[in-house]
Design a protein around this motif. Structure first.
Motif, short mmCIF file in Angstrom:
data_model
loop_
_atom_site.label_atom_id
_atom_site.label_comp_id
_atom_site.label_asym_id
_atom_site.label_seq_id
_atom_site.Cartn_x
_atom_site.Cartn_y
_atom_site.Cartn_z
N THR A 259 8.08 -15.73 -25.02
CA THR A 259 8.65 -14.85 -24.01
C THR A 259 7.58 -14.35 -23.06
N LEU A 260 6.44 -13.96 -23.62
CA LEU A 260 5.36 -13.42 -22.80
C LEU A 260 4.86 -14.46 -21.81
N VAL A 261 4.78 -15.72 -22.25
CA VAL A 261 4.21 -16.77 -21.41
C VAL A 261 5.25 -17.43 -20.52
N SER A 268 14.48 -14.49 -27.82
CA SER A 268 13.40 -13.65 -27.28
C SER A 268 13.37 -12.29 -27.95
N ILE A 269 12.16 -11.76 -28.05
CA ILE A 269 11.94 -10.38 -28.47
C ILE A 269 11.17 -9.70 -27.35
N ALA A 270 11.76 -8.68 -26.76
CA ALA A 270 11.10 -7.93 -25.69
C ALA A 270 11.65 -6.51 -25.73
N THR A 276 14.29 -0.07 -27.80
CA THR A 276 14.78 -0.02 -26.42
C THR A 276 14.41 -1.32 -25.71
N PRO A 277 15.40 -2.05 -25.19
CA PRO A 277 15.09 -3.31 -24.49
C PRO A 277 14.18 -3.07 -23.30
N ILE A 278 13.38 -4.07 -22.97
CA ILE A 278 12.43 -3.94 -21.87
C ILE A 278 12.37 -5.27 -21.13
N THR A 282 8.15 -6.14 -17.22
CA THR A 282 7.49 -4.91 -17.65
C THR A 282 6.56 -5.18 -18.82
N VAL A 283 6.96 -6.05 -19.75
CA VAL A 283 6.09 -6.43 -20.86
C VAL A 283 4.77 -6.99 -20.32
#
Length: 413
Positions: A259-261, A268-270, A276-278, A282-283
């Motif tokens: 997800t980050l890349v 996905s985990i964010a 709280t979803p983000i 923003t991550v």
């Protein structure tokens, strides 16, 4: 028909002799009460929707005014009741579950709040998923369901994360006043999620420090939180050197490398550590500003062992536990991880239990005391991390997986 069912349940519960009842009878009565509340809430929703129809043609007063007068409650509660009724009208499957006692008013309120903060297009997409969302509500607590709705909204509006973050920044506001009835001052703040996480972490830290002081014995944590809030705002009455205001508050974010890349994908985990979803954008922004602490779990989810070299869980172990648990490990307990204490399943003192990840679980203060003073017994499956809790007489109290692992397994299924 609904009226007959309500009357039947009310008669059965009303005829219960509580003082002479067995545990089984009382448990059955609680189930009847839950179903009765659901039936009444569903009926209340139908009434409010009909009042809305009459109000539109001038045959009744505005719905919120009518509800407020009839219930003798606040306008805020009346507005919540109106929104709940409208939501049930749009989500008949949820209403059916409510009537059967499978979900609560809080589940419906979570759905109403989620749909109230999206545009018409996204709202229509959510209603198209109503059967799936209603089924999820049946198998989760209200807070877990609310977080799931946040993830659904993130997926439906994935391209608008940055825009939503800016909109949230513009919506931030603070209000305050005096309660005429009690004379107490009140403060309400609607904060951007980033700011809320920072304030929450600092407030929780100060609250915990204050709650440990001798003069706080016998007082509720909420009272310590009020004192901590005053200190946080005014900078006065520092409870201890370690809880001073000089250290920057920590914000923890959970995400996976893909997800980050690469951005959002099916699993996905964010999210912030409290669930709280983000938005992914923003991550990535926070990753640019932060010292990254990677948490890499092996296939069993247990990479970190320190044996009996130390009694307290290491910061790395807490981070690993945080990646699996959002709340207390005991099933159906909603206490945030940050308010939990790390417990040795096999006790450090009596059973020489190691400070290894497969012997550690987060427990809220209530359940921690039950495990020690209350002689509850915990059994942790090392391969799945399923925690089974037994009462002192050997009766099984609950059985649960870590909530984040359970959520990921459900999403994959």
């Amino acid at each position: 028909m609904v009226g007959m069912e309500i009357a039947r349940l009310a008669e059965r519960v009303g005829g219960l002799d509580v003082d002479m009842s067995t545990a089984g009878s009382l448990t059955a009565a609680l189930s009847d009460l839950r179903t009765l509340r659901g039936r009444l809430s569903s009926l209340e929703g139908k009434i409010t929707r009909r009042l809305g129809e009459l109000a539109e043609v001038g045959a009744a007063a505005p719905v919120t005014d009518t509800i407020g007068r009839a219930s003798k409650g606040s306008r805020r509660e009346a507005e919540k009741t109106r929104r709940r009724g409208e939501t049930l009208g749009d989500a008949p499957t949820m209403e059916g579950h409510l009537e059967k006692g499978r979900v609560s008013d809080e589940h419906v309120d979570a759905l109403a709040a989620a749909m109230g903060r999206v545009d018409d297009s996204t709202r229509a997409e959510m209603l198209a998923m109503e059967d799936e969302l209603s089924d999820r509500a049946c198998s989760t607590t209200p807070s877990q369901f609310s977080r799931h709705l946040g993830r659904v909204i993130d997926e439906l509006t994935a391209d608008g994360g940055l825009e939503r973050s800016e909109r949230q920044r513009q919506l931030a506001q603070l209000s305050h006043g005096v309660n005429d009835e009690t004379g107490m001052g009140w403060i309400r703040a609607d904060l951007h999620p980033d700011d809320y996480q920072r304030v929450k972490r600092r407030l929780d830290s100060l609250t915990t420090a204050l709650a440990r002081r001798p003069e706080m014995v016998g007082r509720r944590r909420e009272q310590a939180a009020a004192d901590a809030f005053v200190q946080l705002v005014t900078g006065s009455r520092s409870p201890s050197p370690s809880a001073g205001s000089s250290a920057p508050p920590e914000v923890q974010v959970l995400t996976d490398l893909d997800t980050l890349v690469h951005g959002l994908h099916e699993h996905s985990i964010a999210e912030y550590s409290d669930g709280t979803p983000i938005p992914v954008e923003t991550v990535r922004r926070l990753a640019c500003e932060a010292n990254l602490i990677p948490v890499v779990l092996d296939s069993a989810g247990m990479p970190l062992d320190v044996g009996r070299g130390r009694r307290l869980a290491t910061p790395a172990q807490r981070s690993a536990l945080r990646s699996m648990y959002r709340t207390c490990a005991v099933g159906e307990c909603d206490t945030d991880f940050d308010r939990c204490e790390i417990h040795h399943v096999d006790e450090w003192d009596d059973m020489h239990g190691p400070t290894d990840l497969d012997n550690l679980v987060p427990l809220c203060s209530y359940h921690h005391h039950r495990c020690h003073e209350g002689r509850w017994r915990l059994q942790l499956d090392a391969s799945s991390r399923q925690l089974t809790v037994f009462l002192p007489d050997g009766t099984e109290h609950s059985r649960a997986l870590p909530d984040l692992l359970q959520q990921r397994r459900d999403d994959a299924a």
